[in-house]
Write an enzyme that holds these catalytic residues in place. Structure first.
Site, mmCIF file in Angstrom:
data_model
loop_
_atom_site.group_PDB
_atom_site.id
_atom_site.type_symbol
_atom_site.label_atom_id
_atom_site.label_comp_id
_atom_site.label_asym_id
_atom_site.label_seq_id
_atom_site.Cartn_x
_atom_site.Cartn_y
_atom_site.Cartn_z
ATOM 1 N N TYR A 108 32.916 29.262 2.156
ATOM 2 C CA TYR A 108 32.198 29.819 3.305
ATOM 3 C C TYR A 108 32.991 29.758 4.606
ATOM 4 O O TYR A 108 32.513 30.214 5.641
ATOM 5 C CB TYR A 108 30.839 29.140 3.494
ATOM 6 C CG TYR A 108 30.865 27.627 3.584
ATOM 7 C CD1 TYR A 108 31.242 26.977 4.748
ATOM 8 C CD2 TYR A 108 30.491 26.859 2.499
ATOM 9 C CE1 TYR A 108 31.261 25.605 4.823
ATOM 10 C CE2 TYR A 108 30.495 25.480 2.566
ATOM 11 C CZ TYR A 108 30.880 24.849 3.729
ATOM 12 O OH TYR A 108 30.900 23.479 3.792
ATOM 13 N N LYS A 109 34.212 29.251 4.568
ATOM 14 C CA LYS A 109 35.041 29.247 5.766
ATOM 15 C C LYS A 109 35.952 30.482 5.738
ATOM 16 O O LYS A 109 35.502 31.603 5.925
ATOM 17 C CB LYS A 109 35.828 27.938 5.857
ATOM 18 C CG LYS A 109 34.958 26.684 5.945
ATOM 19 C CD LYS A 109 35.785 25.441 6.091
ATOM 20 C CE LYS A 109 34.966 24.162 5.925
ATOM 21 N NZ LYS A 109 33.931 24.001 6.962
ATOM 22 N N PHE A 133 37.431 14.333 6.342
ATOM 23 C CA PHE A 133 36.087 14.852 6.577
ATOM 24 C C PHE A 133 35.087 13.847 6.027
ATOM 25 O O PHE A 133 35.232 13.356 4.908
ATOM 26 C CB PHE A 133 35.915 16.213 5.904
ATOM 27 C CG PHE A 133 34.649 16.903 6.319
ATOM 28 C CD1 PHE A 133 34.540 17.471 7.576
ATOM 29 C CD2 PHE A 133 33.566 16.959 5.474
ATOM 30 C CE1 PHE A 133 33.371 18.089 7.981
ATOM 31 C CE2 PHE A 133 32.391 17.581 5.859
ATOM 32 C CZ PHE A 133 32.286 18.143 7.128
ATOM 33 N N ASP A 174 41.312 18.241 -1.187
ATOM 34 C CA ASP A 174 40.231 19.045 -0.620
ATOM 35 C C ASP A 174 40.885 20.206 0.133
ATOM 36 O O ASP A 174 41.630 19.986 1.093
ATOM 37 C CB ASP A 174 39.382 18.187 0.318
ATOM 38 C CG ASP A 174 38.191 18.932 0.909
ATOM 39 O OD1 ASP A 174 38.221 20.178 0.933
ATOM 40 O OD2 ASP A 174 37.254 18.268 1.371
ATOM 41 N N ARG A 227 37.496 23.085 18.935
ATOM 42 C CA ARG A 227 38.226 23.718 17.830
ATOM 43 C C ARG A 227 38.158 25.238 17.944
ATOM 44 O O ARG A 227 37.088 25.805 18.203
ATOM 45 C CB ARG A 227 37.646 23.299 16.477
ATOM 46 C CG ARG A 227 37.668 21.830 16.185
ATOM 47 C CD ARG A 227 37.371 21.572 14.702
ATOM 48 N NE ARG A 227 36.231 22.330 14.218
ATOM 49 C CZ ARG A 227 35.885 22.421 12.933
ATOM 50 N NH1 ARG A 227 36.624 21.825 12.013
ATOM 51 N NH2 ARG A 227 34.815 23.101 12.557
#
Length: 428
Positions: free
Chosen positions: A240-241, A143, A215, A389
């Site tokens: 928040y995912k 990322f 991560d 995705r």
């Protein structure tokens, strides 16, 4: 990873919508969906980017704003437990990642926590007699913020530190050599859903004298994690995912007890002080995980994280993982059979041990197709290059959702009902 082309023949449909309805009726996790506020008629397959809102979050926000802040005002730092919230949330999150009590705090952003973890790891190496190690290793496909933070830290230190970018998982072991100080990897790749073997890579890093920093942004709440058993050294992640903490909710950092004494944060803010209200002019880090804290905490955002964690405590990561794999298997099967005549390519691993909780397909007009899906009420997202995705959150995604999403995708592709000139928003 190399794209896997879809079959070029129309295979018989082995699964029907009625089959999916039957699976939903037997799904023991299905009742948890009622604890999320999902708009009617919408298929939400983007929990790998932003989790859905727990129904309880609205009332909790009102309580924090109206009662704790509005009525009790500053007293709530003590009376409502605001001061201890980062640690308390960390202790509740810890079982989801295979951590122990007193090893996690929920605080700051993933980027800031990553900076803390990398800087602390480099210092541990330097003070542990490995000052000659000055290479950070990560993937070119990591990322971007992870790469940027590592690049920025290496440049800022200006002591011969450098960043080594690796182009494939197969090249990683060879890149982790005697000059490597820290290996920084995202456990589940944000584009493809590829899942690293954390234990094998951490073990290899240790054999070479390096530390491993992970991560967990696309892992926490999505796949079972055992950080201690895997031998990881430090880890960060977001809430928040899959953890459903809300947009921009505070992230978390894990520092195992074995490293807490040597962990020195480069951001020595007053919340990480041993006695913050002594107002001393010199910094003295608090013992334990609290030293990973920095400044005053965002209480409203932190409070909402707890609503997502409440739901996780009603199930297990093993149950969530089993449903996740069943959902992603089904979605792959349906796309490959029902959309086989279209130029789609699967970039997500078929092997369960290498797959997170998302499925990614490429299409020459991936952005346009995704915008058409969103227009029809199927919410996924798009990442370059040409990747659509689809995230599967077992807490609220149903098997019928998977069927209906693929049926809408098939209709869009068959009818070419997408605009290849679709304008792009700031967020894709």
């Amino acid at each position: 990873m190399q794209s896997i082309p879809l079959p070029d023949i129309n295979l018989p449909h082995s699964t029907s919508r009625d089959d999916c309805l039957a699976r939903d009726a037997q799904d023991r996790l299905a009742p948890l969906r009622a604890q999320f506020d999902l708009p009617a008629g919408l298929i939400y397959l983007d929990g790998n980017s932003l989790g859905a809102r727990p129904s309880a979050a609205l009332a909790r926000a009102q309580e924090v704003i109206a009662q704790e802040w509005g009525h009790c005002l500053i007293r709530s730092w003590n009376t409502a437990g605001w001061f201890d919230l980062p640690r308390r949330l960390g202790d509740r999150l810890a079982p989801l990642i295979g951590a122990q009590q007193g090893e996690v705090v929920v605080t700051d952003s993933t980027s800031l926590n990553l900076f803390k973890a990398l800087a602390a790891a480099l210092r541990m190496q330097a003070e542990g007699g490995a000052a000659q190690r000055r290479v950070l290793v990560t993937e070119r496909g990591n990322f971007p913020t992870d790469i940027y933070m590592a690049q920025g830290l290496a440049d800022w230190l200006a002591r011969g530190y450098s960043l080594r970018l690796v182009d494939s998982a197969e090249e990683l072991p060879g890149a982790i050599d005697a000059g490597c100080a820290v290996v920084l990897l995202t456990h589940v790749n944000y584009r493809t859903g590829y899942q690293h073997d954390m234990a094998a890579l951490s073990r290899h890093a240790h054999e070479q004298g390096a530390l491993s920093v992970w991560d967990l942004a696309h892992s926490a709440g999505a796949v079972p994690l055992e950080l201690h058993a895997a031998g990881a050294d430090l880890a960060v992640g977001c809430t928040y995912k899959y953890l459903n903490g809300g947009p921009g909710a505070p992230a978390f950092i894990w520092v195992p007890r074995r490293h807490q004494g040597a962990f020195v944060s480069p951001l020595s803010g007053w919340w990480g002080h041993a006695a913050p209200f002594a107002m001393a002019p010199g910094f003295e880090p608090v013992a334990g995980i609290g030293r990973a804290l920095c400044g005053t905490q965002p209480i409203v955002s932190l409070a909402l994280v707890e609503c997502g964690l409440d739901v996780f405590e009603q199930t297990s990561m093993a149950a969530l993982r089993a449903k996740s794999l069943a959902l992603t298997d089904l979605f792959i099967e349906l796309v490959e059979t029902r959309c086989a005549s279209h130029p789609l390519a699967l970039v997500t691993p078929r092997e369960h041990a290498r797959r997170g909780s998302q499925v990614s397909f490429t299409h020459p007009h991936g952005y346009a197709v995704m915008q058409a899906l969103i227009g029809r009420g199927v919410i996924g997202d798009y990442r370059e290059p040409a990747i659509m995705r689809f995230g599967f959150t077992p807490l609220y995604t149903s098997f019928t959702d998977a069927w209906d999403a693929v049926e809408i995708l098939r209709q869009i592709l068959d009818d070419k009902a997408y605009d290849i000139g679709a304008s792009r928003g700031a967020v894709t």
